[in-house]
Design a protein around this motif. Structure first.
Motif, short mmCIF file in Angstrom:
data_model
loop_
_atom_site.label_atom_id
_atom_site.label_comp_id
_atom_site.label_asym_id
_atom_site.label_seq_id
_atom_site.Cartn_x
_atom_site.Cartn_y
_atom_site.Cartn_z
N GLY A 1 0.80 -1.22 0.00
CA GLY A 1 0.00 0.00 0.00
C GLY A 1 0.83 1.27 0.00
O GLY A 1 0.34 2.34 0.34
N SER A 2 2.08 1.19 -0.42
CA SER A 2 2.96 2.36 -0.41
C SER A 2 2.99 3.05 -1.76
O SER A 2 2.70 2.45 -2.80
CB SER A 2 4.38 1.95 -0.01
OG SER A 2 4.93 1.04 -0.95
N GLY A 3 3.33 4.34 -1.74
CA GLY A 3 3.52 5.10 -2.96
C GLY A 3 2.24 5.40 -3.72
O GLY A 3 2.30 5.89 -4.86
N GLY A 4 1.11 5.11 -3.14
CA GLY A 4 -0.15 5.39 -3.81
C GLY A 4 -0.50 4.43 -4.93
O GLY A 4 -1.49 4.64 -5.65
N ILE A 5 0.29 3.36 -5.13
CA ILE A 5 0.02 2.39 -6.18
C ILE A 5 -1.20 1.56 -5.80
O ILE A 5 -1.22 0.89 -4.76
CB ILE A 5 1.23 1.47 -6.42
CG1 ILE A 5 2.47 2.29 -6.79
CG2 ILE A 5 0.92 0.44 -7.50
CD1 ILE A 5 2.33 3.12 -8.04
N THR A 6 -2.22 1.58 -6.64
CA THR A 6 -3.45 0.82 -6.37
C THR A 6 -3.72 -0.26 -7.41
O THR A 6 -4.63 -1.08 -7.23
CB THR A 6 -4.67 1.76 -6.32
OG1 THR A 6 -4.80 2.42 -7.59
CG2 THR A 6 -4.52 2.78 -5.20
N ALA A 7 -2.94 -0.27 -8.49
CA ALA A 7 -3.14 -1.28 -9.54
C ALA A 7 -1.83 -1.53 -10.26
O ALA A 7 -0.91 -0.70 -10.22
CB ALA A 7 -4.22 -0.83 -10.52
N HIS A 8 -1.75 -2.67 -10.93
CA HIS A 8 -0.52 -3.05 -11.61
C HIS A 8 -0.88 -3.95 -12.78
O HIS A 8 -1.63 -4.93 -12.61
CB HIS A 8 0.40 -3.79 -10.63
CG HIS A 8 1.75 -4.14 -11.18
ND1 HIS A 8 2.55 -5.10 -10.60
CD2 HIS A 8 2.45 -3.66 -12.24
CE1 HIS A 8 3.69 -5.20 -11.27
NE2 HIS A 8 3.65 -4.33 -12.28
#
Length: 343
Positions: free
Chosen positions: A197-204
């Motif tokens: 949940g770091s760096g604002g990454i919500t999808a990949h």
């Protein structure tokens, strides 16, 4: 003051002969020095397993010896198709490997110049868009609060698949609607950021094994598979080079292609040995059983034959990502595979 003595005609002849001998020796030696060296760039993940097997089992060196050549193989690890293409055009590497999108980009860019083309496909693999955001069920659910990690924004194969999906779901002319949410990150870093949940990454949008690792976490779910977007199994990664490397190093090129074919046969015949090679070349937390689970997945295939690459080419030409529309996949592949049933 005495003037220095001028060399005699015999001395001039000896000097000239010596210089000519050196020049002739250099001219003869140059091609031999060029042959026998290959610099290959790979990326992260199971999509590069054929290259990991090549490296682990020294297959290029083996096939070079069969052709009477001692080949020095140098390996570089890069992330993203843009980095691959920059390295190839700068002369830092001889062979680059990435998704179909970057290959089409550099093929289009270098026509009539470096003439970069694909040597072979490396696999067929599905790519998943995964997310930790429970509100996101479709692409329409993404908001400006989301960040989608890709290995290369706008130009990588993941970026093109996201655009294909956006046009399919959001409508014509909306292919780039989600580009503003994308950020460039190597797969290992993006996976770590997404799960923590770091760096604002919500999808990949990634590939094996990262997408499967992500889905093992209960807070993750899949938004789409690229097989659904493209209508079936498709090539994920390719490997390519300049025309000049192929022309100037025919034995080295042939040794590589022969080695790649052997690597494919080896993977398909012995998943256990392939898993061992992958783990030897990729230090990480995955165990052999996990890799075998992926290798036994019927959606994952290792083949040199390109599959559905023309879907990418048609789309990229339609949206202006490439200027030249290929008549078929044979336009952007060297002719070594033209007898096969590619697409």
């Amino acid at each position: 003051m005495r003037q220095p003595r001028r060399p005699s005609r015999r001395a001039f002849a000896a000097i000239a002969a010596s210089v000519m001998g050196l020049l002739m020796t250099s001219a003869i030696a140059a091609p031999a020095a060029a042959e026998g060296r290959i610099r290959i760039a790979e990326q992260y993940g199971l999509g590069y397993l054929p290259l990991h097997v090549l490296r682990h089992n020294q297959l290029i060196e083996k096939h070079g010896k069969a052709l009477g050549l001692d080949i020095a193989v140098e390996w570089v690890q890069l992330s993203g198709g843009a980095a691959m293409n920059d390295a190839l055009l700068s002369g830092s590497i001889d062979l680059g490997s990435a998704g179909v999108g970057p290959l089409l980009t550099i093929w289009d860019r270098t026509r009539g110049n470096a003439n970069v083309k694909a040597i072979a496909s490396l696999n067929d693999m599905p790519l998943f868009l995964t997310t930790s955001n429970p509100k996101v069920k479709t692409l329409k659910d993404f908001t400006d609060a989301d960040k989608i990690a890709l290995p290369a924004v706008k130009v990588g194969v993941q970026a093109r698949i996201l655009q294909l999906a956006a046009e399919k779901e959001l409508g014509a002319g909306k292919h780039d609607a989600l580009d503003k949410l994308t950020v460039s990150m190597p797969h290992p870093d993006a996976t770590a950021a997404l799960l923590s949940g770091s760096g604002g990454i919500t999808a990949h949008l990634s590939g094996p094994p990262f997408q499967y690792q992500q889905l093992d976490d209960p807070k993750m779910h899949k938004v789409f598979s690229s097989y659904d977007v493209l209508g079936g199994q498709h090539s994920f990664n390719l490997i390519w080079s300049k025309q000049s490397f192929r022309d100037d190093n025919p034995k080295t090129y042939r040794a590589f292609l022969n080695a790649l074919r052997e690597a494919m046969d080896s993977i398909n015949a012995d998943h256990e040995a392939a898993a061992d090679a992958y783990l030897a070349q990729n230090k990480g937390s995955l165990d052999k059983g996990y890799i075998l689970r992926l290798l036994n997945d019927p959606d994952i295939r290792f083949t040199v034959t390109p599959n559905r690459t023309e879907v990418f080419a048609d789309f990229m030409h339609k949206v202006g990502a490439i200027k030249n529309k290929p008549a078929s996949w044979k336009d952007y592949f060297f002719d070594d595979l033209h007898d096969g049933a590619g697409s």
